[in-house]
Design an enzyme around this catalytic site. Structure first.
Site, PDB file in Angstrom:
ATOM      1  N   LYS A 174       0.838  -1.203   0.000  1.00 17.65           N
ATOM      2  CA  LYS A 174       0.000   0.000   0.000  1.00 17.65           C
ATOM      3  C   LYS A 174       0.882   1.265   0.000  1.00 17.65           C
ATOM      4  CE  LYS A 174      -3.819  -2.248   2.457  1.00 17.65           C
ATOM      5  NZ  LYS A 174      -4.788  -2.113   3.556  1.00 17.65           N
ATOM      6  N   TYR A 211     -12.463  -2.313  -3.188  1.00 14.13           N
ATOM      7  CA  TYR A 211     -12.955  -2.364  -1.808  1.00 14.13           C
ATOM      8  C   TYR A 211     -14.485  -2.406  -1.733  1.00 14.13           C
ATOM      9  CZ  TYR A 211      -8.354  -1.588   0.321  1.00 14.13           C
ATOM     10  OH  TYR A 211      -7.062  -1.729   0.765  1.00 14.13           O
ATOM     11  N   PHE A 245     -15.532   3.552   7.485  1.00 15.60           N
ATOM     12  CA  PHE A 245     -14.193   4.000   7.080  1.00 15.60           C
ATOM     13  C   PHE A 245     -13.966   3.895   5.565  1.00 15.60           C
ATOM     14  CE2 PHE A 245     -13.925  -0.429   8.583  1.00 15.60           C
ATOM     15  CZ  PHE A 245     -13.400  -1.082   7.453  1.00 15.60           C
ATOM     16  N   ARG A 305      -1.346 -14.620   3.868  1.00 13.25           N
ATOM     17  CA  ARG A 305      -2.101 -13.921   4.927  1.00 13.25           C
ATOM     18  C   ARG A 305      -1.413 -14.110   6.285  1.00 13.25           C
ATOM     19  NH1 ARG A 305      -6.746 -10.737   3.992  1.00 13.25           N
ATOM     20  NH2 ARG A 305      -7.729 -11.668   5.808  1.00 13.25           N
ATOM     21  N   THR A 316      -5.100  -7.931  10.407  1.00  5.13           N
ATOM     22  CA  THR A 316      -5.406  -6.631   9.783  1.00  5.13           C
ATOM     23  C   THR A 316      -4.932  -5.462  10.645  1.00  5.13           C
ATOM     24  OG1 THR A 316      -7.339  -7.612   8.737  1.00  5.13           O
ATOM     25  CG2 THR A 316      -7.288  -5.215   8.862  1.00  5.13           C
ATOM     26  N   ARG A 357       3.015  -6.963   9.060  1.00  2.75           N
ATOM     27  CA  ARG A 357       2.339  -5.890   9.809  1.00  2.75           C
ATOM     28  C   ARG A 357       2.837  -5.819  11.254  1.00  2.75           C
ATOM     29  NH1 ARG A 357      -3.407  -7.719   7.283  1.00  2.75           N
ATOM     30  NH2 ARG A 357      -3.512  -6.285   5.514  1.00  2.75           N
ATOM     31  N   ASN A 386      -1.902  -0.246   7.066  1.00  7.44           N
ATOM     32  CA  ASN A 386      -1.360  -1.549   7.463  1.00  7.44           C
ATOM     33  C   ASN A 386      -0.473  -2.201   6.393  1.00  7.44           C
ATOM     34  OD1 ASN A 386      -3.390  -2.226   5.759  1.00  7.44           O
ATOM     35  ND2 ASN A 386      -4.487  -3.572   7.158  1.00  7.44           N
ATOM     36  N   HIS A 393      -1.851  -5.422   1.367  1.00  6.83           N
ATOM     37  CA  HIS A 393      -3.153  -6.091   1.172  1.00  6.83           C
ATOM     38  C   HIS A 393      -2.902  -7.473   0.580  1.00  6.83           C
ATOM     39  CE1 HIS A 393      -7.275  -6.884  -0.135  1.00  6.83           C
ATOM     40  NE2 HIS A 393      -6.711  -7.369  -1.235  1.00  6.83           N
ATOM     41  N   GLU A 453      -9.527 -10.030  -7.768  1.00  8.83           N
ATOM     42  CA  GLU A 453      -8.560  -8.943  -7.613  1.00  8.83           C
ATOM     43  C   GLU A 453      -7.460  -9.019  -8.679  1.00  8.83           C
ATOM     44  OE1 GLU A 453      -7.533  -9.336  -3.458  1.00  8.83           O
ATOM     45  OE2 GLU A 453      -9.481  -8.554  -2.829  1.00  8.83           O
TER      46      GLU A 453
HETATM   47  P1  CMP Z   1      -7.231  -4.615   3.727  1.00 10.43           P
HETATM   48  O1  CMP Z   1      -6.883  -6.013   4.058  1.00 10.43           O
HETATM   49  O2  CMP Z   1      -6.563  -3.958   2.592  1.00 10.43           O
HETATM   50  O3  CMP Z   1      -8.810  -4.567   3.448  1.00 10.43           O
HETATM   51  C1  CMP Z   1      -9.693  -3.674   4.061  1.00 10.43           C
HETATM   52  C2  CMP Z   1      -8.993  -2.595   4.765  1.00 10.43           C
HETATM   53  O4  CMP Z   1      -9.790  -1.785   5.567  1.00 10.43           O
HETATM   54  C3  CMP Z   1      -8.005  -3.186   5.736  1.00 10.43           C
HETATM   55  O5  CMP Z   1      -6.943  -3.727   5.023  1.00 10.43           O
HETATM   56  C4  CMP Z   1      -7.673  -1.996   6.618  1.00 10.43           C
HETATM   57  O6  CMP Z   1      -6.577  -1.263   6.109  1.00 10.43           O
HETATM   58  C5  CMP Z   1      -8.921  -1.165   6.489  1.00 10.43           C
HETATM   59  N1  CMP Z   1      -9.595  -1.046   7.762  1.00 10.43           N
HETATM   60  C6  CMP Z   1     -10.128  -2.034   8.495  1.00 10.43           C
HETATM   61  N2  CMP Z   1     -10.667  -1.528   9.612  1.00 10.43           N
HETATM   62  C7  CMP Z   1     -10.477  -0.182   9.572  1.00 10.43           C
HETATM   63  C8  CMP Z   1     -10.814   0.886  10.423  1.00 10.43           C
HETATM   64  N3  CMP Z   1     -11.473   0.684  11.564  1.00 10.43           N
HETATM   65  N4  CMP Z   1     -10.444   2.129  10.058  1.00 10.43           N
HETATM   66  C9  CMP Z   1      -9.796   2.351   8.890  1.00 10.43           C
HETATM   67  N5  CMP Z   1      -9.457   1.361   8.024  1.00 10.43           N
HETATM   68  C10 CMP Z   1      -9.801   0.112   8.385  1.00 10.43           C
END
Ligand code: CMP
Length: 143
Positions: free
Chosen positions: A9, A49, A57, A85, A91, A102, A112, A115, A126
């Site tokens: 990212k 997404y 969010f 993963r 996450t 992470r 984070n 992805h 994807e």
């Molecule tokens: P990702 O695995 O890319 O897929 C969904 C993303 O949503 C996740 O990583 C996080 O970066 C993001 N995400 C999840 N929870 C939150 C949150 N509470 N606030 C902001 N971003 C979030």
């Protein structure tokens, strides 16, 4: 052979983590079959997404992922989806185990670093969203 979609990212790219992340998956024994440094349009971000569309969010998510270049990749190997993963960690980086990407590099859930597809169906969707068929390579079975 199973394939997955992984993406460094904008925070990971900006912090210079592409090399380390690629190295971890290479060392594990997975094969890189596609990669590109690119900017994500708002349209692509919203498609990528779409399962999070109703989350509070969502707009932050789209804003963040379009804020700078990302490094999009396709990797292949046995059980690559689940293993990648595990290597990424949970996450929320604050809960991610040390030794995971992470866990080693992240602090904030919205930033984070990486992805990774969470299922065979997500991986197929994807990969198609980010790559044309001709952008993916095949490896020689002789080596
Ligand atoms: P990702 O695995 O890319 O897929 C969904 C993303 O949503 C996740 O990583 C996080 O970066 C993001 N995400 C999840 N929870 C939150 C949150 N509470 N606030 C902001 N971003 C979030």
């Amino acid at each position: 052979m199973e394939k997955t979609f992984l993406m460094v990212k904008p925070d990971g790219v900006q912090r210079g983590l592409i090399g380390d992340i690629v190295s971890r998956f290479e060392s594990k024994g997975f094969q890189l079959v596609g990669a590109k440094l690119m900017s994500i349009s708002e349209e692509l971000a919203e498609k990528h997404y779409e399962e999070h569309k109703e989350r509070p969010f969502f707009s932050d998510l789209v804003q963040f992922i379009t804020s700078g270049p990302v490094f999009a990749m396709v990797w292949q190997g046995e059980h690559v989806i689940a293993t990648a993963r595990q290597m990424m960690g949970t996450t929320n980086p604050q809960e991610a185990a040390p030794g995971t990407i992470r866990g080693d590099y992240g602090l904030i859930v919205g930033k984070n670093i990486i992805h990774g597809s969470d299922s065979v169906q997500s991986a197929e969707r994807e990969i198609k969203l980010f790559f044309q068929e001709e952008e993916l390579v095949e490896y020689s079975k002789l080596i």
